[in-house]
Scaffold this active site. Sequence first.
Site, short mmCIF file in Angstrom:
data_model
loop_
_atom_site.label_atom_id
_atom_site.label_comp_id
_atom_site.label_asym_id
_atom_site.label_seq_id
_atom_site.Cartn_x
_atom_site.Cartn_y
_atom_site.Cartn_z
N TYR A 143 0.88 -1.18 0.00
CA TYR A 143 0.00 0.00 0.00
C TYR A 143 0.90 1.21 0.00
O TYR A 143 1.80 1.33 0.84
CB TYR A 143 -0.88 -0.02 1.25
CG TYR A 143 -1.72 1.23 1.44
CD1 TYR A 143 -2.89 1.44 0.68
CD2 TYR A 143 -1.38 2.20 2.38
CE1 TYR A 143 -3.66 2.57 0.86
CE2 TYR A 143 -2.15 3.33 2.56
CZ TYR A 143 -3.29 3.52 1.81
OH TYR A 143 -4.05 4.64 1.99
N ASP A 238 9.40 2.64 -0.92
CA ASP A 238 8.44 3.33 -0.06
C ASP A 238 8.83 2.99 1.38
O ASP A 238 8.50 1.91 1.89
CB ASP A 238 7.02 2.86 -0.40
CG ASP A 238 5.98 3.48 0.53
OD1 ASP A 238 6.36 4.06 1.56
OD2 ASP A 238 4.78 3.36 0.22
N LYS A 266 5.61 9.77 8.29
CA LYS A 266 5.46 9.27 9.66
C LYS A 266 6.52 9.83 10.63
O LYS A 266 6.33 10.92 11.16
CB LYS A 266 5.43 7.74 9.66
CG LYS A 266 4.25 7.21 8.78
CD LYS A 266 3.80 5.86 9.15
CE LYS A 266 2.82 5.23 8.17
NZ LYS A 266 1.43 5.45 8.45
N1 HOZ Z 1 -0.16 3.38 6.43
C1 HOZ Z 1 -1.18 3.43 7.42
C2 HOZ Z 1 -1.58 2.06 7.88
N2 HOZ Z 1 -1.48 1.07 6.95
C3 HOZ Z 1 -2.31 4.16 6.94
C4 HOZ Z 1 -2.88 5.01 7.95
C5 HOZ Z 1 -4.20 5.47 7.43
O1 HOZ Z 1 -4.56 5.08 6.32
O2 HOZ Z 1 -4.85 6.19 8.16
#
Ligand code: HOZ
Length: 426
Positions: A143, A238, A266
């Site tokens: 993702y 990423d 982050k």
């Molecule tokens: N990368 C975060 C968790 N997979 C995403 C946080 C979010 O989408 O709020």
Amino acid sequence: MSPLSDSLFARARQLIPGGVNSPVRAFRSVGGAPFFVKSAHGATLTTADDRELIDFVCTWGPAIHGHNHPRIKAAIATALENGTSFGTPNPYEVEMAELIVRFVPSIQKVRMCNSGTEATMSAIRLARGFTHRDKIVKFSGCYHGHSDSLLIKAGSGALTHGHPDSAGVPTSFARETIVLPYNDLTALDAAFAANPGEIAAVIVEPYCGNVGFIMPDAGYLAGLRKITAQHGALLIFDEVMTGFRIAKGGVQERESIAPDLTCLGKIIGGGLPVGAFGGRADIMDLLAPLGPVYQAGTLSGNPLAMAAGIASLRLLEELDPYAQLDRLGRQLRDAVLAAAAAKGIPVQVPQCGSMFSIFFTDTPVRDYETALKGDAKCFTKFFHACLNQGVYLAPSAYEAGFLSTAHDGPALDRACEVLSSAIAGL
Ligand code: HOZ
């Protein structure tokens, strides 16, 4: 009983789709209603109903020093005295760029933005501008935020809520994204052979954190580097989750692999909204105003976010907490494995440093397909058993867990007891 959270959720659902501002916060895949948090300190969240929860979400990664760290709070307070946003360059941006370039081995130049999604979206555009090619390769279950090119066979909330290919992505856009299995170099070779001279970039979470936590096979990342270079395509790491967390210089430092571009977020915001992408200077210099690839942001390099992020990075430099975090990760992993062995429950606990996942399956998890073999019903039962005893894991079988330095000691000892008793009760 959580009367205040429940009433906030009822009000939220009237006005906010699903009652949440990001789907990963909803409890739909595990059932029940999300709790609302009024404060967070160290390893602990305090809910609107005054429940204290040991937190393994860590605001989805940023809180590597624990919540509300005094040094980060002080840095924000100092910056706040001078204003919240200028819309001009500010000194913090330069300090942040210097830190990132010093920490992350492959980054020669960096551009700040406001989220991981912006970072990956911009890196993809830059790769296309640099190579004059349109297609990109991503891996199922990875993702990379919610931009159109990347929301295909995606992990995180998209997978959790059953829409890994989002509605609203034009078919013509999706055609430019080739999706391959993670940990499969043969598939990547075949994709390059089938699309000669067309692939601009391969984007990967070098250690996946959005389909649960998954590590690459030995040689996989080196293989990605070799194959992309052979075909004149860029390699984009990423490291929004793994940057500054797996090591000071991210996975690329730990694995000694130099991608062409890296996406960050982050931890570099210290808990405030942030993103960044950087890499080879000859590629980065194609960005406007130097070059033809446009990318912009009103709040990019925001002084409060920069001050918080700088404090967070300086703490990492001073404390060098990576051996400590790995010790904590192993303590948690060993507790789960021991409890599962005692109960005779199959479990996989991939862990590296302060990232981990708990998959209820006897199949080693190495890609999207094997992650889906995890027993989701078992995870749901486990999740609620932990929550009932004061331990908060991400409300999805497909998210990584995070530890912070603040978990060291009683918080983690208690959490291990809870995780073990939750497994014993399955
Ligand atoms: N990368 C975060 C968790 N997979 C995403 C946080 C979010 O989408 O709020």
